[in-house]
Design an enzyme around this catalytic site. Structure first.
Site, PDB file in Angstrom:
ATOM      1  N   THR A 144       3.949   2.957  -1.314  1.00 19.94           N
ATOM      2  CA  THR A 144       3.339   2.186  -0.232  1.00 19.94           C
ATOM      3  C   THR A 144       4.293   2.066   0.950  1.00 19.94           C
ATOM      4  OG1 THR A 144       2.597  -0.032   0.397  1.00 19.94           O
ATOM      5  CG2 THR A 144       4.037   0.087  -1.497  1.00 19.94           C
ATOM      6  N   SER A 179       6.269  -8.409  -1.481  1.00 20.55           N
ATOM      7  CA  SER A 179       5.516  -9.050  -2.570  1.00 20.55           C
ATOM      8  C   SER A 179       6.042  -8.428  -3.858  1.00 20.55           C
ATOM      9  CB  SER A 179       4.008  -8.784  -2.452  1.00 20.55           C
ATOM     10  OG  SER A 179       3.717  -7.434  -2.791  1.00 20.55           O
ATOM     11  N   TYR A 181       4.269  -7.090  -6.024  1.00 25.22           N
ATOM     12  CA  TYR A 181       3.573  -5.800  -6.138  1.00 25.22           C
ATOM     13  C   TYR A 181       4.341  -4.716  -5.380  1.00 25.22           C
ATOM     14  CZ  TYR A 181       0.950  -2.063  -4.048  1.00 25.22           C
ATOM     15  OH  TYR A 181       0.618  -0.833  -3.558  1.00 25.22           O
ATOM     16  N   HIS A 182       4.674  -5.001  -4.099  1.00 24.62           N
ATOM     17  CA  HIS A 182       5.366  -3.984  -3.309  1.00 24.62           C
ATOM     18  C   HIS A 182       6.729  -3.660  -3.932  1.00 24.62           C
ATOM     19  CE1 HIS A 182       2.367  -5.124  -0.126  1.00 24.62           C
ATOM     20  NE2 HIS A 182       2.472  -3.848   0.173  1.00 24.62           N
ATOM     21  N   LYS A 185       6.585  -1.038  -6.615  1.00 22.41           N
ATOM     22  CA  LYS A 185       6.562   0.330  -6.087  1.00 22.41           C
ATOM     23  C   LYS A 185       7.982   0.788  -5.736  1.00 22.41           C
ATOM     24  CE  LYS A 185       1.985   1.096  -5.624  1.00 22.41           C
ATOM     25  NZ  LYS A 185       1.234   2.281  -6.037  1.00 22.41           N
ATOM     26  N   ARG A 241     -12.240  -5.776   4.345  1.00 23.51           N
ATOM     27  CA  ARG A 241     -12.683  -7.175   4.364  1.00 23.51           C
ATOM     28  C   ARG A 241     -13.369  -7.506   5.690  1.00 23.51           C
ATOM     29  NH1 ARG A 241     -10.772 -11.478   1.689  1.00 23.51           N
ATOM     30  NH2 ARG A 241      -9.822 -12.576   3.443  1.00 23.51           N
ATOM     31  N   ARG A 326       0.461 -15.798   3.466  1.00 22.08           N
ATOM     32  CA  ARG A 326       1.587 -14.966   3.033  1.00 22.08           C
ATOM     33  C   ARG A 326       2.854 -15.339   3.805  1.00 22.08           C
ATOM     34  NH1 ARG A 326      -0.973  -8.885   2.516  1.00 22.08           N
ATOM     35  NH2 ARG A 326      -3.006  -9.550   1.775  1.00 22.08           N
TER      36      ARG A 326
HETATM   37  N1  USQ Z   1      -4.637  -9.608   6.613  1.00 22.90           N
HETATM   38  C1  USQ Z   1      -5.300 -10.477   7.455  1.00 22.90           C
HETATM   39  N2  USQ Z   1      -6.547 -10.870   7.101  1.00 22.90           N
HETATM   40  C2  USQ Z   1      -7.154 -10.460   5.945  1.00 22.90           C
HETATM   41  C3  USQ Z   1      -6.479  -9.568   5.111  1.00 22.90           C
HETATM   42  C4  USQ Z   1      -5.212  -9.171   5.462  1.00 22.90           C
HETATM   43  O1  USQ Z   1      -4.787 -10.866   8.503  1.00 22.90           O
HETATM   44  O2  USQ Z   1      -8.288 -10.892   5.688  1.00 22.90           O
HETATM   45  C5  USQ Z   1      -3.294  -9.130   6.992  1.00 22.90           C
HETATM   46  C6  USQ Z   1      -2.221  -9.426   5.946  1.00 22.90           C
HETATM   47  O3  USQ Z   1      -1.635 -10.684   6.157  1.00 22.90           O
HETATM   48  C7  USQ Z   1      -1.258  -8.263   6.162  1.00 22.90           C
HETATM   49  C8  USQ Z   1      -2.137  -7.138   6.665  1.00 22.90           C
HETATM   50  O4  USQ Z   1      -3.365  -7.732   7.068  1.00 22.90           O
HETATM   51  O5  USQ Z   1      -0.340  -8.581   7.164  1.00 22.90           O
HETATM   52  C9  USQ Z   1      -2.437  -6.098   5.612  1.00 22.90           C
HETATM   53  O6  USQ Z   1      -2.948  -6.755   4.491  1.00 22.90           O
HETATM   54  P1  USQ Z   1      -3.838  -5.966   3.407  1.00 22.90           P
HETATM   55  O7  USQ Z   1      -4.296  -6.947   2.391  1.00 22.90           O
HETATM   56  O8  USQ Z   1      -4.838  -5.133   4.080  1.00 22.90           O
HETATM   57  O9  USQ Z   1      -2.767  -4.944   2.840  1.00 22.90           O
HETATM   58  P2  USQ Z   1      -1.469  -5.143   1.940  1.00 22.90           P
HETATM   59  O10 USQ Z   1      -1.412  -6.449   1.275  1.00 22.90           O
HETATM   60  O11 USQ Z   1      -0.308  -4.753   2.764  1.00 22.90           O
HETATM   61  O12 USQ Z   1      -1.724  -4.083   0.793  1.00 22.90           O
HETATM   62  C10 USQ Z   1      -2.589  -2.947   0.965  1.00 22.90           C
HETATM   63  C11 USQ Z   1      -2.977  -2.441  -0.405  1.00 22.90           C
HETATM   64  C12 USQ Z   1      -1.718  -1.957  -1.121  1.00 22.90           C
HETATM   65  C13 USQ Z   1      -0.989  -0.948  -0.261  1.00 22.90           C
HETATM   66  C14 USQ Z   1      -0.697  -1.526   1.109  1.00 22.90           C
HETATM   67  C15 USQ Z   1      -0.122  -0.509   2.079  1.00 22.90           C
HETATM   68  O13 USQ Z   1      -3.599  -3.479  -1.146  1.00 22.90           O
HETATM   69  O14 USQ Z   1      -2.084  -1.393  -2.359  1.00 22.90           O
HETATM   70  O15 USQ Z   1       0.224  -0.623  -0.895  1.00 22.90           O
HETATM   71  O16 USQ Z   1      -1.929  -1.953   1.708  1.00 22.90           O
HETATM   72  S1  USQ Z   1       0.976  -1.284   3.215  1.00 22.90           S
HETATM   73  O17 USQ Z   1       0.292  -2.404   3.857  1.00 22.90           O
HETATM   74  O18 USQ Z   1       1.372  -0.292   4.187  1.00 22.90           O
HETATM   75  O19 USQ Z   1       2.095  -1.780   2.445  1.00 22.90           O
END
Ligand code: USQ
Length: 400
Positions: A144, A179, A181-182, A185, A241, A326
């Site tokens: 990731t 996190s 989770y991260h 990885k 979402r 978060r």
């Molecule tokens: N976010 C919002 N509103 C929401 C959902 C998320 O503002 O309703 C924000 C979060 O705070 C975060 C960003 O959007 O800053 C991304 O959140 P996300 O839930 O879309 O993604 P993330 O938690 O980072 O994880 C997802 C996948 C994970 C993958 C990662 C890639 O669930 O499996 O590893 O994206 S990355 O983000 O590049 O690490």
């Protein structure tokens, strides 16, 4: 090529099985249906109806005129993993069988330990099994972009040249995951790099950004061939979402000020990138890293794009800013490289708005499923391990 997909029932796995088959590859895979259980645990469902594996396999056979070799089983069961790989003798193993949610891993002690045990040990079992029964196969390991965190300098693809006290070296770029989770990885990356060095395995570690999208062309019109699309606070990612929220007239949930910048990519680009990695294996002993995303956006920019796409399809989409559940920076520098895939022929689609319009149209047909679970749209999992309903920020804006 013979490609084994670990986690073939998931959002990416089910799409990839079809994308690879359409390109003439032989595909096999395993799954233990945990994703279905986790989403049920979140009291949610996939916005797009998904079918049982029996029905999926039947539809797959009808569409591609060949069987998909599938077995139910867990990577944590080493005999199962080793036995399946030994029998199938893959040229490539695509490892998508991990618990993918940051919030899920931060819920409490139980969930964070589960996440790291499941992800790290499952990956370690794959490494040992590959060493023992298919040492020449190529491991395409889904990592990731979140491994790197948000450093105040450019992010290279895995490694960088560094000079320290007069000496130079090429070293892994520092990881600052946000996190448990991260971090799982990150631990996987260390183990994979090590296994390549000592056993001569070959691997591509894919630092993938946030994926969005409801379909790839290969799925056609058969609903049994569609992938899942989650919208709960754990397994729904930002754009997915937002699109689900848009179709039920729920304001888009921006956490904090929405300045968090990430790399994003449509599902169809994720498929293209993974396939490019599979078809271009590294040398024996080589561990390489690809940063995999289409473009970087702030969360707020994406929400505004969903709003715009919504207007195009007749939806009046609101936006609301929530207290960020978060612990993360919501204003920061972010400039990752993504040269390796481009050099191998990756052609990003770029038309994010067009993709969002497709998503909104697909989801409008399943509004009732989202409406029935809308109580789970506002997050209550916080990074301090306490779980409570998130309050709205003082500067809440409803931008209709
Ligand atoms: N976010 C919002 N509103 C929401 C959902 C998320 O503002 O309703 C924000 C979060 O705070 C975060 C960003 O959007 O800053 C991304 O959140 P996300 O839930 O879309 O993604 P993330 O938690 O980072 O994880 C997802 C996948 C994970 C993958 C990662 C890639 O669930 O499996 O590893 O994206 S990355 O983000 O590049 O690490």
């Amino acid at each position: 090529m013979r490609v084994f997909i670990a986690g073939i029932d998931g959002y990416l796995g089910w799409a990839l099985a079809q994308y690879l088959t359409a390109r003439g590859h032989e595909v096999a895979g395993n799954d233990t249906y945990l994703r279905r259980q986790w989403v049920a645990e979140m009291e949610s469902v996939s916005a797009l109806p998904i079918f049982s594996m029996e029905e999926r396999l039947e539809a797959f056979h009808e569409r591609w005129n060949k069987a998909l070799i599938f077995r139910e089983g867990d990577l944590l069961d080493y005999e199962f993993t080793r036995g399946f790989l030994e029998e199938f003798q893959p040229d490539a193993v695509v490892h998508l069988a991990e618990m993918p949610s940051a919030p899920y891993s931060m819920m409490d002690q139980k969930h964070s330990v589960f996440t790291q045990h499941n992800n790290v040990i499952g990956s370690l079992n794959i490494l040992w099994a590959m060493k023992e029964v298919c040492p020449n196969a190529h491991l395409v390991k889904l990592g990731t972009m979140g491994e790197y965190g948000t450093p105040n300098i450019d992010i290279p693809e895995g490694f960088f040249e560094i000079e320290y006290r007069g000496r130079k070296d090429r070293l892994p770029f520092p990881r600052q995951a946000n996190s448990f989770y991260h971090w799982s990885k990150v631990h996987d990356s260390g183990n994979t790099m090590f296994a390549c060095r000592i056993w001569g395995l070959r691997s591509t570690d894919i630092m993938q950004g946030v994926v969005f999208g409801t379909q790839i062309d290969e799925m056609g019109d058969d609903p049994r061939l569609r992938s899942r699309l989650d919208f709960d606070q754990c397994f729904g990612t930002a754009v997915n979402r937002f699109c689900c929220q848009a179709v039920i007239d729920h304001p888009l949930t921006i956490y904090g000020r929405g300045g968090q910048t990430r790399g994003f990519l449509p599902l169809r680009d994720s498929m293209q990138c993974l396939t490019i990695a599979v078809e271009n294996p590294p040398e024996a002993g080589e561990y390489r890293v690809f940063n995999q995303f289409e473009e970087c956006y702030t969360v707020e920019e994406l929400a505004l794009k969903v709003q715009e796409a919504g207007k195009d399809v007749g939806l009046n989409v609101g936006i609301q800013y929530y207290d960020n559940p978060r612990a993360e920076r919501d204003e920061h520098y972010y400039n990752p490289d993504r040269e390796n895939l481009i050099k191998l022929g990756y052609q990003p689609h770029h038309d994010v708005l067009a993709e969002m319009r497709i998503m909104l149209r697909d989801l409008m047909g399943h509004k009732e499923r989202i409406l029935a679970h809308q109580q789970i749209l506002v997050p209550d999992i916080r990074w301090d391990g306490s779980r409570r309903k998130s309050g709205l920020l003082a500067r809440d804006v409803v931008a209709k």
